[in-house]
Design a protein around this motif. Structure first.
Motif, mmCIF file in Angstrom:
data_model
loop_
_atom_site.group_PDB
_atom_site.id
_atom_site.type_symbol
_atom_site.label_atom_id
_atom_site.label_comp_id
_atom_site.label_asym_id
_atom_site.label_seq_id
_atom_site.Cartn_x
_atom_site.Cartn_y
_atom_site.Cartn_z
ATOM 1 N N VAL A 109 24.020 55.191 -79.502
ATOM 2 C CA VAL A 109 23.288 54.827 -78.293
ATOM 3 C C VAL A 109 23.407 55.977 -77.304
ATOM 4 N N ARG A 110 22.283 56.391 -76.735
ATOM 5 C CA ARG A 110 22.295 57.475 -75.756
ATOM 6 C C ARG A 110 23.091 57.058 -74.526
ATOM 7 N N THR A 111 23.749 58.035 -73.929
ATOM 8 C CA THR A 111 24.543 57.737 -72.736
ATOM 9 C C THR A 111 23.642 57.186 -71.637
ATOM 10 N N ASP A 112 24.216 56.358 -70.837
ATOM 11 C CA ASP A 112 23.542 55.699 -69.725
ATOM 12 C C ASP A 112 24.604 55.510 -68.653
ATOM 13 N N PRO A 113 24.304 55.739 -67.395
ATOM 14 C CA PRO A 113 25.332 55.600 -66.346
ATOM 15 C C PRO A 113 25.994 54.224 -66.331
ATOM 16 N N ARG A 114 25.217 53.187 -66.573
ATOM 17 C CA ARG A 114 25.798 51.838 -66.589
ATOM 18 C C ARG A 114 26.776 51.681 -67.745
ATOM 19 N N LEU A 115 26.393 52.201 -68.905
ATOM 20 C CA LEU A 115 27.246 52.120 -70.086
ATOM 21 C C LEU A 115 28.506 52.958 -69.905
ATOM 22 N N ALA A 116 28.357 54.135 -69.337
ATOM 23 C CA ALA A 116 29.512 55.006 -69.101
ATOM 24 C C ALA A 116 30.524 54.332 -68.178
ATOM 25 N N ALA A 117 30.040 53.700 -67.118
ATOM 26 C CA ALA A 117 30.942 53.018 -66.182
ATOM 27 C C ALA A 117 31.647 51.843 -66.853
ATOM 28 N N CYS A 119 32.228 51.408 -70.120
ATOM 29 C CA CYS A 119 33.160 51.876 -71.133
ATOM 30 C C CYS A 119 34.398 52.503 -70.501
ATOM 31 N N ALA A 120 34.245 53.134 -69.344
ATOM 32 C CA ALA A 120 35.393 53.734 -68.656
ATOM 33 C C ALA A 120 36.407 52.651 -68.253
ATOM 34 N N ARG A 121 35.919 51.477 -67.916
ATOM 35 C CA ARG A 121 36.834 50.381 -67.554
ATOM 36 C C ARG A 121 37.635 49.897 -68.771
ATOM 37 N N TRP A 122 37.081 50.056 -69.980
ATOM 38 C CA TRP A 122 37.736 49.566 -71.183
ATOM 39 C C TRP A 122 38.563 50.629 -71.891
ATOM 40 N N SER A 123 38.424 51.891 -71.506
ATOM 41 C CA SER A 123 39.165 52.935 -72.237
ATOM 42 C C SER A 123 40.521 53.207 -71.640
#
Length: 123
Positions: A109-117, A119-123
Motif C-alpha cells: 500500500v502506498r504511503t499516506d499521511p493518515r496511515l503513517a500516523a 502506524c507510528a502509534r503502533w510501532s
C-alpha cells in the motif's frame, strides 16, 4: 487487566470475538468480512489497518509503501487479509504492485499521511 480497565473493548486487540460457536465454522474470508463490516469510522479503520501492519508488516526499503503480511503466503492470515483489503477500500488507500521477488501473500500500500500516523502509534 485489560478487561478490568476497559471491559470487553480492552480485549479487542486480541482479534475477533464470536458469540456463536458456529461462526468458527465459516471460512476465514467470511469472518474477516464480517469484522470489517463492523468498522464504520475512519479512525477505527486506520487503527485496524495499523494493528495488522504492526503484527505482520514493514516499510519497503524505498520508504514509499507499507508492506502487509511480509514474506507470507496467500493462505496465511486469510481473515486478516480480508479485513485489510476491505479497510484499504474503505479508506481510499492506494495499493501498489508488489515487486516480483515479494511473497505471493504480501499486500503493498502506498504511503499516506493518515496511515503513517496510525502506524507510528503502533510501532
Amino acid at each position: 487487566m485489560l478487561f478490568f480497565e476497559n471491559g470487553c473493548a480492552g480485549l479487542d486487540r486480541f482479534g475477533q470475538w464470536f458469540s456463536d460457536l458456529a461462526d468458527l465454522d465459516q471460512p476465514p474470508e467470511t469472518r474477516g468480512a464480517a469484522r470489517a463490516a463492523a468498522i464504520t469510522t475512519e479512525a477505527a479503520a486506520l487503527d485496524e489497518v495499523a494493528r495488522i501492519w504492526a503484527d505482520s508488516g514493514c516499510v519497503d526499503p524505498s520508504d514509499q509503501c507499507y508492506v502487509f503480511f511480509d514474506s507470507q503466503g496467500a493462505d496465511d492470515d486469510r481473515a486478516e487479509r480480508a479485513v485489510l483489503l476491505r479497510m484499504i477500500e474503505f479508506l481510499g488507500l492506494e495499493r501498489a504492485d508488489a515487486p516480483p521477488e515479494a511473497a505471493e501473500g504480501e499486500v503493498w500500500v502506498r504511503t499516506d499521511p493518515r496511515l503513517a500516523a496510525a502506524c507510528a502509534r503502533w510501532s
